[in-house]
Write a protein that holds these residues in place. Structure first.
Motif, PDB file in Angstrom:
ATOM      1  N   GLY A  16     122.407  94.706  43.703  1.00  0.00           N
ATOM      2  CA  GLY A  16     122.123  93.284  43.559  1.00  0.00           C
ATOM      3  C   GLY A  16     123.154  92.411  44.231  1.00  0.00           C
ATOM      4  N   SER A  17     123.036  91.105  43.968  1.00  0.00           N
ATOM      5  CA  SER A  17     123.906  90.118  44.610  1.00  0.00           C
ATOM      6  C   SER A  17     124.435  89.120  43.596  1.00  0.00           C
ATOM      7  N   LEU A  18     125.593  88.584  43.908  1.00  0.00           N
ATOM      8  CA  LEU A  18     126.170  87.461  43.180  1.00  0.00           C
ATOM      9  C   LEU A  18     126.890  86.583  44.194  1.00  0.00           C
ATOM     10  N   ARG A  19     126.992  85.300  43.874  1.00  0.00           N
ATOM     11  CA  ARG A  19     127.782  84.401  44.706  1.00  0.00           C
ATOM     12  C   ARG A  19     128.814  83.706  43.834  1.00  0.00           C
ATOM     13  N   LEU A  20     130.061  83.876  44.220  1.00  0.00           N
ATOM     14  CA  LEU A  20     131.159  83.202  43.540  1.00  0.00           C
ATOM     15  C   LEU A  20     131.517  81.929  44.290  1.00  0.00           C
ATOM     16  N   PHE A  68     130.152  91.781  51.774  1.00  0.00           N
ATOM     17  CA  PHE A  68     130.622  90.489  51.256  1.00  0.00           C
ATOM     18  C   PHE A  68     130.834  89.523  52.415  1.00  0.00           C
ATOM     19  N   THR A  69     130.580  88.242  52.148  1.00  0.00           N
ATOM     20  CA  THR A  69     130.778  87.206  53.155  1.00  0.00           C
ATOM     21  C   THR A  69     131.484  86.013  52.523  1.00  0.00           C
ATOM     22  N   ILE A  70     132.537  85.560  53.181  1.00  0.00           N
ATOM     23  CA  ILE A  70     133.273  84.381  52.721  1.00  0.00           C
ATOM     24  C   ILE A  70     132.913  83.209  53.616  1.00  0.00           C
ATOM     25  N   SER A  71     132.719  82.062  52.984  1.00  0.00           N
ATOM     26  CA  SER A  71     132.476  80.829  53.720  1.00  0.00           C
ATOM     27  C   SER A  71     133.142  79.688  52.972  1.00  0.00           C
ATOM     28  N   ARG A  72     133.223  78.535  53.627  1.00  0.00           N
ATOM     29  CA  ARG A  72     133.846  77.387  52.975  1.00  0.00           C
ATOM     30  C   ARG A  72     133.173  76.106  53.411  1.00  0.00           C
ATOM     31  N   ASP A  73     133.252  75.121  52.522  1.00  0.00           N
ATOM     32  CA  ASP A  73     132.745  73.782  52.818  1.00  0.00           C
ATOM     33  C   ASP A  73     133.892  72.824  52.516  1.00  0.00           C
ATOM     34  N   ASN A  74     134.586  72.392  53.544  1.00  0.00           N
ATOM     35  CA  ASN A  74     135.763  71.547  53.333  1.00  0.00           C
ATOM     36  C   ASN A  74     135.397  70.185  52.756  1.00  0.00           C
ATOM     37  N   VAL A  79     135.158  77.097  48.384  1.00  0.00           N
ATOM     38  CA  VAL A  79     135.049  78.348  49.123  1.00  0.00           C
ATOM     39  C   VAL A  79     134.108  79.261  48.341  1.00  0.00           C
ATOM     40  N   TYR A  80     133.356  80.071  49.079  1.00  0.00           N
ATOM     41  CA  TYR A  80     132.335  80.924  48.481  1.00  0.00           C
ATOM     42  C   TYR A  80     132.602  82.390  48.825  1.00  0.00           C
ATOM     43  N   LEU A  81     132.148  83.256  47.930  1.00  0.00           N
ATOM     44  CA  LEU A  81     132.150  84.691  48.194  1.00  0.00           C
ATOM     45  C   LEU A  81     130.754  85.201  47.862  1.00  0.00           C
ATOM     46  N   GLN A  82     129.983  85.471  48.899  1.00  0.00           N
ATOM     47  CA  GLN A  82     128.647  86.039  48.725  1.00  0.00           C
ATOM     48  C   GLN A  82     128.780  87.553  48.686  1.00  0.00           C
ATOM     49  N   MET A  83     128.337  88.150  47.596  1.00  0.00           N
ATOM     50  CA  MET A  83     128.483  89.593  47.404  1.00  0.00           C
ATOM     51  C   MET A  83     127.098  90.227  47.341  1.00  0.00           C
ATOM     52  N   ASN A  84     126.795  91.049  48.319  1.00  0.00           N
ATOM     53  CA  ASN A  84     125.512  91.752  48.382  1.00  0.00           C
ATOM     54  C   ASN A  84     125.738  93.252  48.240  1.00  0.00           C
ATOM     55  N   SER A  85     124.647  93.965  47.996  1.00  0.00           N
ATOM     56  CA  SER A  85     124.708  95.424  47.860  1.00  0.00           C
ATOM     57  C   SER A  85     125.838  95.834  46.921  1.00  0.00           C
ATOM     58  N   CYS A  96     140.284  83.502  43.238  1.00  0.00           N
ATOM     59  CA  CYS A  96     140.469  82.850  44.526  1.00  0.00           C
ATOM     60  C   CYS A  96     141.896  82.305  44.585  1.00  0.00           C
ATOM     61  N   ALA A  97     142.373  82.142  45.810  1.00  0.00           N
ATOM     62  CA  ALA A  97     143.745  81.720  46.019  1.00  0.00           C
ATOM     63  C   ALA A  97     143.833  80.879  47.286  1.00  0.00           C
ATOM     64  N   ALA A  98     144.802  79.973  47.313  1.00  0.00           N
ATOM     65  CA  ALA A  98     145.013  79.089  48.461  1.00  0.00           C
ATOM     66  C   ALA A  98     146.382  79.367  49.068  1.00  0.00           C
ATOM     67  N   SER A  99     146.416  79.380  50.391  1.00  0.00           N
ATOM     68  CA  SER A  99     147.654  79.676  51.110  1.00  0.00           C
ATOM     69  C   SER A  99     147.929  78.606  52.148  1.00  0.00           C
TER      70      SER A  99
END
Length: 124
Positions: A16-20, A68-74, A79-85, A96-99
């Motif tokens: 399955g999938s989840l999006r953080l 998994f795919t990471i994306s962001r909307d400034n 920031v998103y983490l799309q987790m599939n399979s 999540c963390a900021a640098s």
């Protein structure tokens, strides 16, 4: 003190999938690279993936690459983490963390701000 806020965790079945999501109120979001880490019970926290400030560059741990795919909307400071399979071995608390670095590092010591974490549980 800046506090990041994760959401979207929960229970999923294998395959399955989840999006953080992770928001960063109070942060000049576009100045930061963002990363996702996870920690399973009895294990050390590990790097999952990261994204640079513009979103044009990403990097992933070998164990999640292609799933998994990471994306962001400034504009939304998010920031998103799309987790599939998903696999049972993906079960962990996800952070999540900021640098302030230009590019996302793989070590947690390279990050300046952290969220409280969100639980992801994958059943077989």
């Amino acid at each position: 003190q800046v506090q990041l806020e994760e959401s979207g965790g929960g229970l999923a079945q294998a395959g399955g999938s989840l999006r953080l999501s992770c928001t960063a109120p109070g942060l000049i979001f576009s100045n930061y690279a963002m990363g996702w880490f996870r920690q399973a019970p009895g294990k050390e926290r590990e790097f999952v993936g990261g994204i640079n400030w513009s979103g044009r560059s990403t990097r992933y741990a070998y164990s999640v690459k292609g799933r998994f795919t990471i994306s962001r909307d400034n504009a939304k400071n998010t920031v998103y983490l799309q987790m599939n399979s998903l696999k049972p071995e993906d079960t962990a608390v996800y952070y999540c963390a900021a640098s302030r670095r230009v590019a996302p590092g793989v070590r947690d010591t390279e990050y300046d701000y952290w969220g409280q974490g969100t639980q992801v549980t994958v059943s077989s």
